[in-house]
Design an enzyme around this catalytic site. Structure first.
Site, mmCIF file in Angstrom:
data_model
loop_
_atom_site.group_PDB
_atom_site.id
_atom_site.type_symbol
_atom_site.label_atom_id
_atom_site.label_comp_id
_atom_site.label_asym_id
_atom_site.label_seq_id
_atom_site.Cartn_x
_atom_site.Cartn_y
_atom_site.Cartn_z
ATOM 1 N N TRP A 253 -8.105 4.204 6.393
ATOM 2 C CA TRP A 253 -8.287 3.375 7.668
ATOM 3 C C TRP A 253 -7.928 4.776 8.656
ATOM 4 C CZ3 TRP A 253 -4.043 3.164 9.641
ATOM 5 C CH2 TRP A 253 -3.324 3.475 9.005
ATOM 6 N N LYS B 233 -16.625 3.450 -1.291
ATOM 7 C CA LYS B 233 -16.072 1.717 -0.838
ATOM 8 C C LYS B 233 -15.227 2.440 0.094
ATOM 9 C CE LYS B 233 -12.230 -0.963 -1.239
ATOM 10 N NZ LYS B 233 -12.154 -1.360 0.304
ATOM 11 N N THR B 234 -15.446 1.586 1.636
ATOM 12 C CA THR B 234 -14.712 1.900 2.783
ATOM 13 C C THR B 234 -13.323 0.667 2.837
ATOM 14 O OG1 THR B 234 -15.605 -0.048 3.998
ATOM 15 C CG2 THR B 234 -16.555 2.518 4.011
ATOM 16 N N ALA B 235 -12.383 1.186 3.720
ATOM 17 C CA ALA B 235 -11.799 0.686 3.577
ATOM 18 C C ALA B 235 -12.060 -0.742 5.324
ATOM 19 C CB ALA B 235 -10.409 1.182 4.801
ATOM 20 N N GLU C 290 -5.069 11.935 -3.080
ATOM 21 C CA GLU C 290 -4.754 12.344 -2.234
ATOM 22 C C GLU C 290 -3.905 11.497 -1.427
ATOM 23 O OE1 GLU C 290 -2.958 12.389 1.374
ATOM 24 O OE2 GLU C 290 -5.747 12.372 2.209
ATOM 25 N N CYS D 211 -1.041 10.809 6.427
ATOM 26 C CA CYS D 211 -0.558 11.291 5.734
ATOM 27 C C CYS D 211 1.024 12.107 5.666
ATOM 28 C CB CYS D 211 -1.627 11.651 4.639
ATOM 29 S SG CYS D 211 -3.130 12.934 4.537
ATOM 30 N N GLN E 42 0.641 -2.927 9.892
ATOM 31 C CA GLN E 42 1.031 -1.862 10.618
ATOM 32 C C GLN E 42 1.559 -2.247 11.162
ATOM 33 O OE1 GLN E 42 0.504 0.737 8.794
ATOM 34 N NE2 GLN E 42 1.772 2.060 9.234
ATOM 35 N N PHE E 43 1.448 -2.215 12.172
ATOM 36 C CA PHE E 43 2.329 -2.666 13.734
ATOM 37 C C PHE E 43 3.820 -3.798 13.880
ATOM 38 C CE2 PHE E 43 3.302 -5.413 17.468
ATOM 39 C CZ PHE E 43 3.847 -5.400 18.193
ATOM 40 N N LYS F 155 4.914 -3.907 10.661
ATOM 41 C CA LYS F 155 5.235 -2.771 9.534
ATOM 42 C C LYS F 155 6.120 -1.380 9.954
ATOM 43 C CE LYS F 155 5.056 0.878 5.918
ATOM 44 N NZ LYS F 155 3.248 1.505 5.330
ATOM 45 N N GLU G 229 7.592 6.851 3.992
ATOM 46 C CA GLU G 229 6.873 7.016 4.932
ATOM 47 C C GLU G 229 6.302 5.876 5.724
ATOM 48 O OE1 GLU G 229 1.854 8.683 4.365
ATOM 49 O OE2 GLU G 229 2.500 6.893 3.171
ATOM 50 N N ILE G 230 6.692 5.885 7.490
ATOM 51 C CA ILE G 230 6.850 5.094 8.277
ATOM 52 C C ILE G 230 5.209 4.736 8.246
ATOM 53 C CG2 ILE G 230 6.974 4.755 10.534
ATOM 54 C CD1 ILE G 230 9.914 5.769 10.448
#
Length: 531
Positions: free
Chosen positions: A198, A222-224, A298, A332, A379-380, A382, A429-430
């Site tokens: 995404w 497949k999309t996110a 990846e 990433c 994500q916010f 996290k 990884e934040i």
């Protein structure tokens, strides 16, 4: 037309201050930082044309008729409802791709004909650039400046790059120890399953679909679930460019259902996945447990950005800021572990604090905004948990540390100083706008710390010393080292990681290897004039 303040990238040499900013925007006054999140969101002037699955050249509903919402990260409100693909839809898409490969015209076209389709597609990307960029920003939250000025042009460039490769893929004739003619053929693998993330939906579409199609394969993508809109739109343009039905199929849906079905499908010959390391491990396992299909991965990163004591601190601060905060930190290869030599550490921290404070956070459709919202509420939350972890573990919070505004998924640009390598904020990884600044005293120490991670995707080095640049670039166990630059993603530059940051490479000539089989054909020669 929105005013863009993207800087032109440049390269000089390894002199102090040599920078290469592909995506950065000019800093704005500090007063604008908080005000930008309080304005009413701009309504994008773009029509959402495609929310169904693309299977066998047609947009169709999911077999279950289920849909799911895709959300505007600026507000948390629903943009549109999108078809929710599942196991049955993946099976339909794979069947269409298999028919297109086994019986359709795409792998049987001349390579030059495939080249021309991809070139027409690149032209259509540029023709519809405004709509594509608006969809990407609306669904993802990245700034319109970034979408218009960098990412959409890079998609067109990537497709032209692989269009150029289509008629240059060739085999070899190998001399044998005897009277035999030996050909080495490079053949398309067949049906490629691809899963894109995404954070860069458009770019990952191009990085994966471009080489796969250039080699003559068919694709199920497949999309996110967070960002399906731009991929569906550009897929329609690819068919408008002349792609035969069934060659590209796009299924929107969720990882545990549609994603798992694609990874496990016995009719898929090859998988490519971009996403987290944890999910990558699941993808690899599913591929192995089914038909042992080869997999390109990846994955995640916790990339070091190393500032030597000979650095121009002002320029190092700006480049390090870009390395971690670009794309809301949702990258990433973000340079999220900032290692700074002890001689310049204090000055660097103070100036990094000032730069973060000036960063303009707000509606990504507005002029001058540098940072939009995070992708979604999950994500916010996290990211804010990681910020609290940094505080609890004893790091010094020198900037940010909280949400920005009271609506949407905006987070203040956050900077930690006095971090230690064993802290979670320095090791995990934040994937957010959080810079962790660590102090080092010498070359051997920083090499040891930089490599002491299970990630190995990328690294940045800022120095005026050619010797230091050479030493570090060879010692760092990562797939890409940017020296006095960062986030340079030209189509011909291979990208991928060491260790748990992935398997294989994307972009450049190396990506073609992911979508080709190698076959040796040996034929006896009778009465040969020469061998």
């Amino acid at each position: 037309m929105y005013w863009l303040r993207l800087r032109l990238h440049y390269w000089t040499s390894l002199l102090p201050g040599a920078l290469l900013h592909r995506f950065s925007t000019a800093p704005a006054p500090a007063a604008a930082t908080s005000a930008a999140t309080t304005d009413e969101p701009i309504q994008p002037a773009v029509e959402i044309k495609h929310t169904q699955l693309l299977i066998n050249g047609n947009f169709v509903d999911a077999a279950s008729l289920k849909t799911f919402p895709t959300v505007d990260p600026r507000t948390g409100e629903v943009i549109a409802r999108v078809a929710e693909g599942d196991v049955e839809d993946i099976d339909r898409a794979v069947s269409a791709a298999r028919r297109a490969f086994d019986h359709g015209p795409w792998p049987r076209m001349t390579a030059y004909e495939r080249c021309r389709v991809l070139l027409r597609f690149a032209d259509l990307i540029e023709e519809h650039a405004g709509e594509i960029a608006a969809l990407e920003t609306w669904d993802n939250g990245k700034t319109l400046a970034q979408s218009v000025g960098a990412e959409v042009p890079m998609v067109a460039r990537c497709m032209r790059y692989y269009a150029g490769w289509a008629d240059k893929i060739h085999g070899l004739v190998v001399p044998a120890d005897g009277a035999h003619h030996v050909q080495v053929l490079h053949e398309p693998v067949g049906v490629a399953g691809q899963i894109i993330p995404w954070n860069f939906p458009l770019l990952m579409f191009a990085w994966k679909v471009g080489p796969a199609l250039a080699c003559g394969n068919t694709v199920v993508l497949k999309t996110a679930e967070q960002t399906p809109l731009s991929a569906l739109y550009v897929a329609s343009l690819l068919h408008e460019a002349g792609l035969p039905e069934g060659v590209l199929n796009v299924v929107s849906g969720f990882g545990p259902t549609a994603g798992a079905a694609l990874c496990s499908h016995m009719g898929v010959d090859k998988l490519a996945f971009t996403g987290s390391t944890g999910t990558g491990q699941i993808v690899l396992e599913l591929a192995a447990r089914s038909n042992l299909k080869p997999v390109t991965l990846e994955l995640g990163g916790k990339s070091p950005f190393i500032v030597m004591d000979d650095a121009d601190v002002d320029q190092a601060v700006e480049l390090a800021h870009h390395a971690v905060f670009f794309n809301q930190g949702q990258c990433c290869c973000a340079g999220s572990r900032t290692f700074v030599h002890e001689r310049v550490y204090d000055e660097f921290v103070e100036k990094s604090k000032a730069r973060a404070t000036k960063r303009v956070v707000g509606d990504p459709f507005r002029d001058g905004v540098e940072q939009g919202p995070q992708i979604d509420e999950e994500q916010f939350k996290k990211i804010l948990r990681y910020v609290q972890s940094g505080v609890d573990s004893g790091a010094t919070l020198v900037a940010g540390g909280d949400r920005a505004g009271n609506r949407g998924f905006y987070i203040q640009p956050t900077v930690f100083a006095d971090a230690k390598d064993e802290m979670k904020i320095a090791r995990e990884e934040i994937f957010g706008p959080v810079q962790t600044i660590l102090k080092f005293s010498g070359m051997e120490e920083v090499i040891r710390w930089a490599n002491a991670t299970h990630y190995g995707l990328a690294a940045g080095v800022f120095t005026s010393s050619l010797d230091a640049a050479n030493t570090l670039s060879r010692a760092l166990r990562v797939g890409t080292v940017w020296v006095n630059c960062y986030d340079v993603f030209d189509a011909g530059i291979p990208f991928g990681g060491y260790k748990m940051s992935g398997v294989g490479r994307e972009k450049g000539i190396y990506a073609l290897r992911n979508y080709l089989q190698t076959k040796a054909v040996v034929t006896p020669i009778r009465d040969a004039a020469w061998l």
